[in-house]
Design an enzyme around this catalytic site. Structure first.
Site, PDB file in Angstrom:
ATOM      1  N   VAL A 194      -7.211  15.185  -3.263  1.00  8.11           N
ATOM      2  CA  VAL A 194      -7.768  14.588  -2.625  1.00  8.11           C
ATOM      3  C   VAL A 194      -6.726  14.073  -0.969  1.00  8.11           C
ATOM      4  CG1 VAL A 194      -8.705  11.636  -1.992  1.00  8.11           C
ATOM      5  CG2 VAL A 194      -9.652  13.274  -4.068  1.00  8.11           C
TER       6      VAL A 194
ATOM      7  N   GLY B 232      -6.063   8.201 -14.696  1.00  2.00           N
ATOM      8  CA  GLY B 232      -6.374   7.031 -14.831  1.00  2.00           C
ATOM      9  C   GLY B 232      -7.474   6.230 -16.374  1.00  2.00           C
TER      10      GLY B 232
ATOM     11  N   GLU C  26       4.374   5.291 -23.707  1.00  4.39           N
ATOM     12  CA  GLU C  26       5.482   5.422 -22.654  1.00  4.39           C
ATOM     13  C   GLU C  26       4.934   3.547 -22.259  1.00  4.39           C
ATOM     14  OE1 GLU C  26       3.935   8.896 -19.399  1.00  4.39           O
ATOM     15  OE2 GLU C  26       3.529   6.794 -18.767  1.00  4.39           O
TER      16      GLU C  26
ATOM     17  N   GLU D 191       3.632  14.214 -10.483  1.00  2.00           N
ATOM     18  CA  GLU D 191       3.468  12.592  -9.749  1.00  2.00           C
ATOM     19  C   GLU D 191       4.887  11.709 -10.958  1.00  2.00           C
ATOM     20  OE1 GLU D 191      -1.148  11.806  -9.756  1.00  2.00           O
ATOM     21  OE2 GLU D 191      -0.479  10.982 -11.818  1.00  2.00           O
TER      22      GLU D 191
ATOM     23  N   ARG E 139      -3.645  21.727  -9.148  1.00  2.00           N
ATOM     24  CA  ARG E 139      -5.500  21.477  -7.732  1.00  2.00           C
ATOM     25  C   ARG E 139      -5.001  21.101  -6.804  1.00  2.00           C
ATOM     26  NH1 ARG E 139      -6.169  15.836  -7.907  1.00  2.00           N
ATOM     27  NH2 ARG E 139      -5.590  15.163 -10.285  1.00  2.00           N
TER      28      ARG E 139
ATOM     29  N   HIS F   3       3.891   4.511  -6.741  1.00  5.37           N
ATOM     30  CA  HIS F   3       3.534   6.247  -7.240  1.00  5.37           C
ATOM     31  C   HIS F   3       3.952   7.322  -6.307  1.00  5.37           C
ATOM     32  CE1 HIS F   3       0.333   8.312  -9.145  1.00  5.37           C
ATOM     33  NE2 HIS F   3       0.701   9.512  -7.853  1.00  5.37           N
TER      34      HIS F   3
ATOM     35  N   ARG G 173      -9.292   5.744   1.997  1.00  2.00           N
ATOM     36  CA  ARG G 173     -10.401   6.495   1.496  1.00  2.00           C
ATOM     37  C   ARG G 173     -11.722   6.322   1.927  1.00  2.00           C
ATOM     38  NH1 ARG G 173      -9.072   9.165  -4.010  1.00  2.00           N
ATOM     39  NH2 ARG G 173      -6.820   9.754  -3.586  1.00  2.00           N
TER      40      ARG G 173
END
Lengths: 85, 462
Positions: free
Chosen positions: B296, B166, B201, B275, B293, B209, B339
């Site tokens: 989270v 981000g 973009e 994504e 990877r 998302h 979170r």
């Protein structure tokens, strides 16, 4: 003339300049107004601007760029202007 | 497997998560830690620990020389980078392999290719995966940008090719703004990422998302369905769930099939995430980037598929073929992740520091906590504010949100403020309950909530 020692409000990493190439916010001998930015304290990836608590002249800076500070640790000493004392 | 001694180059809850997976696989876990993390839960739980430097991440968790020296000293055979820090550093992956160890992630060349956003877009297009309308590659200067913008359409985003998480993104509503913002974006990109390439973009204002989890062994890839991550603040995810309430079966199949196609096109090996932006109105989806990877929010996928992603990723990276085929993987029920950050939502999300004085985790059916906290733990101020992930599973979405509220009510943490109170309000929110939100919804909600009422004394105490 009285002196005021300014301390870290919380623990973090102290920076004297806004970015690695930039000039330091303040150096010994500089005049500051209360509310001027004197450094940055990084805590959990957020940067917090530290403001001068009084108007006067920077007498000494007690910590280096990139130092890890404990809460309450001395950062700098300001010779307080006559009118303020 | 081709290694038994696993070096874990991370901290916090993800280091604990990897230690647990290593234990279950019969691997010896060795946690690297900074001087500030010597008493972390990961260090306590691991088989071995090794200090890699001072508190500041640049001198420890990002210090490749120190990490490689530690790896040699402890005789590590494989290196798990977790998320953040060096997890998407092609340089680190290359150096690990050159030192004779296995990198738990894809090859350095692939990290480089997918880590460069312009290059990733081009790769996606070749694999037949739709991308957000934008410049085909980095734009050289303002004049080229203005010309490309005519085809892309306003409003648009100026993105650093080397950016991520981000960061390194600016918006332009029209040509005047583009002319003003482009040079700033380029110099920011140079300062932040050492590379001033930026690309354009289309800015889809009411987008969701949605991301697809994949797992691949270099030959074959499977998807583990999608995660909905639209509830964000400052482009950082706050609340995630799986599956997404926005997709019907046909859209889900199309989206997930495109992710598998891209993973197989590049010969991907490891766990990874693609994504996408999803346009609720048109039902179109657009690939935006790939994260090479573990992420989270991986637990919500584990809860609905029953696949242990961290273990599966270790297995394929240590040389085993993929143990599942697509037909083995099905969605069962619904999972949400909250979170829990050490931040005060009633004080501009300012970091909230302190020592854990009292801690009671929620338990009972369908509740999982991934955290590195323990009673007496003093949080170091140097790293990310994420302190726990509260993950809740239930048979359906409505039940999962009710159960999430129940779990939050059982959770007690004394010593510092967290975002748990924010989640307690979110799970009751009507729009959240309807699943009716996009990436801008949470910030609007926070603005409205703070304008409507100053925090009450009770809320401040909670």
């Amino acid at each position: 003339m009285s002196q005021q020692t300014q301390q870290a409000p919380f623990p973090g990493v102290f920076y004297r300049r806004p970015s690695p190439e930039a000039e330091a916010f303040v150096s010994p001998g500089d005049s500051v107004q209360a509310g001027d930015t004197i450094g940055l304290l990084e805590v959990m990836k957020q940067f917090c601007e530290l403001k001068a608590e009084v108007t006067g002249q920077i007498a000494s800076i007690e910590v280096d760029d990139g130092d890890v500070l404990e809460a309450g640790q001395d950062i700098l000493v300001i010779d307080v202007s006559e009118g303020e004392a | 497997m081709n290694a038994t001694r696993l070096l874990i180059v991370n901290r916090g809850e993800i280091a604990v998560r990897v230690v647990r997976a290593a234990r279950e696989l019969g691997l010896t876990s060795i946690v690297t830690h900074s001087e500030a993390d010597a008493d972390s839960l990961a260090v306590k739980l691991a088989d071995e620990a090794v200090c890699i430097g001072p508190a500041q991440a640049a001198k420890s968790y990002l210090n490749i020389e120190a990490i490689l020296a530690a790896a040699r000293e402890v005789g590590a055979e494989a290196v798990h980078p977790g998320y953040g820090f060096l997890s998407e550093s092609a340089d680190f992956a290359r150096r690990v392999v050159e030192a004779g160890m296995i990198f738990v992630g894809p090859d350095a060349e692939l990290i480089e290719r997918m880590g460069n956003k312009a290059e990733a877009r081009r790769t996606a297009l070749v694999a037949g995966v739709p991308v957000v309308p934008g410049s085909p590659s980095a734009v050289a200067d303002v004049e080229e940008a203005v010309k490309v913008a005519l085809e892309v359409g306003y409003p648009l985003l100026i993105k650093a090719a080397a950016g991520g998480g981000g960061r390194g993104i600016r918006t332009a509503a029209d040509e005047a703004e583009l002319r003003a913002q482009l040079p700033l974006a380029q110099s920011e990109a140079r300062a932040a990422f050492g590379d001033d390439s930026v690309y354009l973009e289309r800015f889809i204002e009411r987008a969701r998302h949605i991301e697809v989890q994949i797992l691949a062994d270099g030959e074959r890839a499977v998807h583990l369905y999608e995660r909905e991550c639209s509830l964000q603040r400052r482009r950082q995810k706050v609340f995630e769930e799986s599956p997404s309430p926005a997709l019907d079966e046909a859209a889900r199949e199309r989206l997930c099939a495109s992710a598998v196609a891209l993973a197989e096109h590049v010969g991907y090996k490891a766990a990874g995430t693609l994504e996408y932006l999803y346009d609720d109105d048109s039902g179109e989806f657009f690939f935006i980037e790939m994260n090479t990877r573990i992420q989270v929010e991986h637990p919500v996928t584990e809860m609905i598929t029953g696949v242990d992603l961290v273990r599966a990723m270790l297995r394929v990276c240590l040389g085993e073929p993929l143990g599942v085929v697509q037909d083995d993987i099905a969605i069962r029920g619904w999972a949400v992740e909250m979170r829990i950050n050490a931040e005060d939502p009633d004080n501009g999300f300012f970091p909230s520091l302190g020592q854990v004085e009292r801690l009671t985790w929620p338990t009972g059916p369908g509740v999982r906590v991934d955290s590195a906290l323990y009673e007496g733990y003093r949080m170091p101020p140097f790293y990310d504010s994420l302190v726990a992930k509260l993950v809740v599973w239930d048979e359906d979405r409505a039940s999962a949100l009710v159960r999430a509220g129940r779990a939050l009510d059982e959770f007690t943490l004394e010593g510092f403020t967290t975002t748990a109170g924010l989640h307690r309000r979110l799970v009751e929110d009507q729009a959240v309950r309807r699943g009716d939100f996009h990436t801008g919804t949470l910030e609007l909600w926070l603005d409205t909530a703070s304008a409507a009422s100053a925090p009450s004394v009770q809320e401040q105490a909670s």
